[in-house]
Design a protein around this motif. Sequence first.
Motif, PDB file in Angstrom:
ATOM      1  N   GLY A  49     -10.392  44.402 -13.978  1.00 64.30           N
ATOM      2  CA  GLY A  49     -10.254  45.519 -14.560  1.00 64.30           C
ATOM      3  C   GLY A  49      -9.701  45.344 -16.035  1.00 64.30           C
ATOM      4  O   GLY A  49      -9.411  46.198 -16.782  1.00 64.30           O
ATOM      5  N   ALA A  50      -9.684  44.067 -16.318  1.00 60.99           N
ATOM      6  CA  ALA A  50      -9.058  43.784 -17.817  1.00 60.99           C
ATOM      7  C   ALA A  50     -10.289  43.889 -18.862  1.00 60.99           C
ATOM      8  O   ALA A  50     -11.515  43.982 -18.362  1.00 60.99           O
ATOM      9  N   PRO A  51      -9.649  43.986 -20.292  1.00 59.51           N
ATOM     10  CA  PRO A  51     -10.775  44.171 -21.254  1.00 59.51           C
ATOM     11  C   PRO A  51     -11.690  43.117 -21.288  1.00 59.51           C
ATOM     12  O   PRO A  51     -11.507  41.895 -20.954  1.00 59.51           O
ATOM     13  N   ALA A  52     -13.087  43.129 -21.435  1.00 63.90           N
ATOM     14  CA  ALA A  52     -14.254  42.227 -21.523  1.00 63.90           C
ATOM     15  C   ALA A  52     -13.996  41.511 -22.768  1.00 63.90           C
ATOM     16  O   ALA A  52     -14.082  42.021 -24.002  1.00 63.90           O
ATOM     17  N   LEU A  53     -14.233  39.961 -22.714  1.00 59.39           N
ATOM     18  CA  LEU A  53     -14.106  39.155 -23.557  1.00 59.39           C
ATOM     19  C   LEU A  53     -15.061  38.207 -23.338  1.00 59.39           C
ATOM     20  O   LEU A  53     -15.467  37.551 -22.340  1.00 59.39           O
ATOM     21  N   VAL A  54     -16.375  37.891 -24.445  1.00 56.60           N
ATOM     22  CA  VAL A  54     -17.236  37.290 -24.509  1.00 56.60           C
ATOM     23  C   VAL A  54     -16.684  35.886 -25.386  1.00 56.60           C
ATOM     24  O   VAL A  54     -16.507  35.896 -26.422  1.00 56.60           O
ATOM     25  N   LEU A  55     -17.361  34.596 -24.905  1.00 57.77           N
ATOM     26  CA  LEU A  55     -17.000  33.469 -25.236  1.00 57.77           C
ATOM     27  C   LEU A  55     -18.212  32.874 -25.642  1.00 57.77           C
ATOM     28  O   LEU A  55     -19.229  32.658 -24.750  1.00 57.77           O
ATOM     29  N   LEU A  56     -18.430  32.294 -27.115  1.00 59.55           N
ATOM     30  CA  LEU A  56     -19.555  31.688 -27.264  1.00 59.55           C
ATOM     31  C   LEU A  56     -19.221  30.281 -28.024  1.00 59.55           C
ATOM     32  O   LEU A  56     -18.678  30.159 -29.194  1.00 59.55           O
ATOM     33  N   HIS A  57     -19.691  29.078 -27.635  1.00 61.65           N
ATOM     34  CA  HIS A  57     -19.215  27.887 -28.205  1.00 61.65           C
ATOM     35  C   HIS A  57     -19.987  27.485 -29.365  1.00 61.65           C
ATOM     36  O   HIS A  57     -20.967  28.094 -29.803  1.00 61.65           O
ATOM     37  N   GLY A  58     -19.686  26.125 -29.686  1.00 64.84           N
ATOM     38  CA  GLY A  58     -20.398  25.786 -30.860  1.00 64.84           C
ATOM     39  C   GLY A  58     -21.635  24.810 -30.414  1.00 64.84           C
ATOM     40  O   GLY A  58     -22.180  24.865 -29.403  1.00 64.84           O
ATOM     41  N   SER A  59     -22.272  24.147 -31.537  1.00 66.26           N
ATOM     42  CA  SER A  59     -23.657  23.514 -31.407  1.00 66.26           C
ATOM     43  C   SER A  59     -23.296  22.418 -30.693  1.00 66.26           C
ATOM     44  O   SER A  59     -22.274  21.493 -30.757  1.00 66.26           O
ATOM     45  N   SER A  61     -22.793  21.754 -27.601  1.00 65.36           N
ATOM     46  CA  SER A  61     -21.488  22.033 -26.506  1.00 65.36           C
ATOM     47  C   SER A  61     -22.238  22.898 -25.737  1.00 65.36           C
ATOM     48  O   SER A  61     -23.134  23.484 -25.465  1.00 65.36           O
ATOM     49  N   ASN A  62     -21.268  23.329 -24.806  1.00 65.25           N
ATOM     50  CA  ASN A  62     -21.249  24.106 -23.748  1.00 65.25           C
ATOM     51  C   ASN A  62     -19.926  24.934 -23.404  1.00 65.25           C
ATOM     52  O   ASN A  62     -19.011  24.823 -23.983  1.00 65.25           O
ATOM     53  N   SER A  63     -19.889  25.852 -22.226  1.00 64.26           N
ATOM     54  CA  SER A  63     -18.651  26.541 -22.085  1.00 64.26           C
ATOM     55  C   SER A  63     -17.504  25.551 -21.728  1.00 64.26           C
ATOM     56  O   SER A  63     -16.437  26.271 -21.492  1.00 64.26           O
ATOM     57  N   ALA A  64     -17.477  24.437 -21.258  1.00 60.91           N
ATOM     58  CA  ALA A  64     -16.542  23.425 -20.973  1.00 60.91           C
ATOM     59  C   ALA A  64     -15.623  23.170 -22.393  1.00 60.91           C
ATOM     60  O   ALA A  64     -14.516  23.089 -22.042  1.00 60.91           O
ATOM     61  N   GLU A  65     -16.150  23.622 -23.384  1.00 57.44           N
ATOM     62  CA  GLU A  65     -15.474  23.587 -24.566  1.00 57.44           C
ATOM     63  C   GLU A  65     -14.059  24.432 -24.651  1.00 57.44           C
ATOM     64  O   GLU A  65     -13.143  24.198 -25.130  1.00 57.44           O
ATOM     65  N   TRP A  66     -14.195  25.414 -23.652  1.00 59.38           N
ATOM     66  CA  TRP A  66     -13.064  26.472 -23.544  1.00 59.38           C
ATOM     67  C   TRP A  66     -12.140  26.246 -22.457  1.00 59.38           C
ATOM     68  O   TRP A  66     -11.255  26.801 -22.177  1.00 59.38           O
ATOM     69  N   ALA A  67     -12.407  25.130 -21.687  1.00 63.93           N
ATOM     70  CA  ALA A  67     -11.615  24.791 -20.445  1.00 63.93           C
ATOM     71  C   ALA A  67     -10.086  24.981 -20.674  1.00 63.93           C
ATOM     72  O   ALA A  67      -9.292  25.554 -19.879  1.00 63.93           O
ATOM     73  N   ALA A  68      -9.618  24.190 -21.840  1.00 62.97           N
ATOM     74  CA  ALA A  68      -7.929  23.983 -22.072  1.00 62.97           C
ATOM     75  C   ALA A  68      -7.369  25.627 -22.271  1.00 62.97           C
ATOM     76  O   ALA A  68      -6.212  25.717 -22.051  1.00 62.97           O
ATOM     77  N   ALA A  72      -5.047  30.971 -20.452  1.00 61.23           N
ATOM     78  CA  ALA A  72      -4.336  31.934 -21.263  1.00 61.23           C
ATOM     79  C   ALA A  72      -5.318  33.251 -21.524  1.00 61.23           C
ATOM     80  O   ALA A  72      -4.820  34.195 -21.586  1.00 61.23           O
ATOM     81  N   LEU A  73      -6.674  32.869 -22.013  1.00 66.00           N
ATOM     82  CA  LEU A  73      -7.546  33.910 -22.144  1.00 66.00           C
ATOM     83  C   LEU A  73      -7.721  34.760 -20.729  1.00 66.00           C
ATOM     84  O   LEU A  73      -7.794  35.911 -20.843  1.00 66.00           O
ATOM     85  N   ALA A  74      -8.003  34.137 -19.713  1.00 66.33           N
ATOM     86  CA  ALA A  74      -8.112  34.840 -18.520  1.00 66.33           C
ATOM     87  C   ALA A  74      -6.890  35.577 -17.729  1.00 66.33           C
ATOM     88  O   ALA A  74      -6.980  36.381 -16.921  1.00 66.33           O
ATOM     89  N   GLY A  75      -5.817  35.124 -18.337  1.00 67.77           N
ATOM     90  CA  GLY A  75      -4.694  36.058 -18.008  1.00 67.77           C
ATOM     91  C   GLY A  75      -4.485  37.299 -18.973  1.00 67.77           C
ATOM     92  O   GLY A  75      -3.587  38.260 -18.067  1.00 67.77           O
ATOM     93  N   ARG A  76      -5.341  37.590 -19.879  1.00 68.47           N
ATOM     94  CA  ARG A  76      -5.089  38.824 -20.424  1.00 68.47           C
ATOM     95  C   ARG A  76      -6.581  39.775 -20.281  1.00 68.47           C
ATOM     96  O   ARG A  76      -6.630  40.626 -20.646  1.00 68.47           O
ATOM     97  N   PHE A  77      -7.806  38.817 -20.371  1.00 64.34           N
ATOM     98  CA  PHE A  77      -9.262  39.340 -20.390  1.00 64.34           C
ATOM     99  C   PHE A  77      -9.949  39.118 -19.225  1.00 64.34           C
ATOM    100  O   PHE A  77      -9.654  38.068 -18.306  1.00 64.34           O
ATOM    101  N   ARG A  78     -10.930  40.025 -19.026  1.00 64.84           N
ATOM    102  CA  ARG A  78     -12.152  39.438 -18.121  1.00 64.84           C
ATOM    103  C   ARG A  78     -13.057  38.733 -18.866  1.00 64.84           C
ATOM    104  O   ARG A  78     -13.699  39.202 -20.057  1.00 64.84           O
TER     105      ARG A  78
END
Length: 281
Positions: A49-59, A61-68, A72-78
């Motif tokens: 039910g949290a506000p939707a957030l889309v992550l787009l990584h750099g060239s 790379s892939n979504s593992a870029e956001w692991a760290a 914090a992000l998933a604590g506040r957003f979907r």
Amino acid sequence: MMIYKSEAGAALLRERYLDALRAWPVPRAEVRVPTPEGETFVLVSGPAGAPALVLLHGSGSNSAEWAARIPALAGRFRVHAVDIIGEPGLSAEARPPLSGDRYARWLDAVLDHFGLGRAAFLASSFGGWVALDFATRRPERVAALALRCPVGLGPMKKGFVVKAVLLGLLGEKGRRKAVAGAVGEPESSPIVAQQLLVAAHYRYRTGPFPVFGDAALERLTMPVYAVAGADDAMVGSVTTKRRLEAAGAEVDLVPGAGHSFSGDADLEFLTRSAANGDFTT
């Protein structure tokens, strides 16, 4: 043309990514989304039910870029961490031309699959270009836009390319030094090691990234925040700041930082935007 230099290299990078996913620090769903450009891999974390957030990584790379940052992000957003097509993740290898609206139509399909009329975006480097392109073409679908060292606001610096070529002639040591200088990290950094591995097996995009004109930036009607390294070797951060501020964005330059750095000012911006009701459909 294949985006990988060999099948063995593609398999190696894929296995490294799967290792990273096995260590993903929060519960996740792995979703494969059909799109006009081929299947797109998306990691979904955070309360439904949290506000939707889309992550787009750099060239390169892939979504593992956001692991760290995911806890914090998933604590506040979907959070929907999207593997950009044509990059070394688990999405299709398609690379449509950067001119035209095919990347925007690709993201339309991703958002539609999750039933998202609009969402906030957090994007870095080339992902920042993709997010900016979408936001200028589909402003009604972007609730807030947070950018980290985005490209597309001015020409890429040419000096770092020349330096990288010269250092590459020195072998492994020179390549390590070149990558460290490009991303603004110590030669011993895991980020440098990962980029060296990727460069050994993956074909980066060639040619300049299209630069957004003033008329396009005027279509950024949503709240926009950007942060960039003042000493970025690849992107002219002063130009980024000047052009985005002229379009009404809030921009911070980090002294002494290059193209890669830590910090969560963008999370603070997104949290503030959600509290202000900017995410309301």
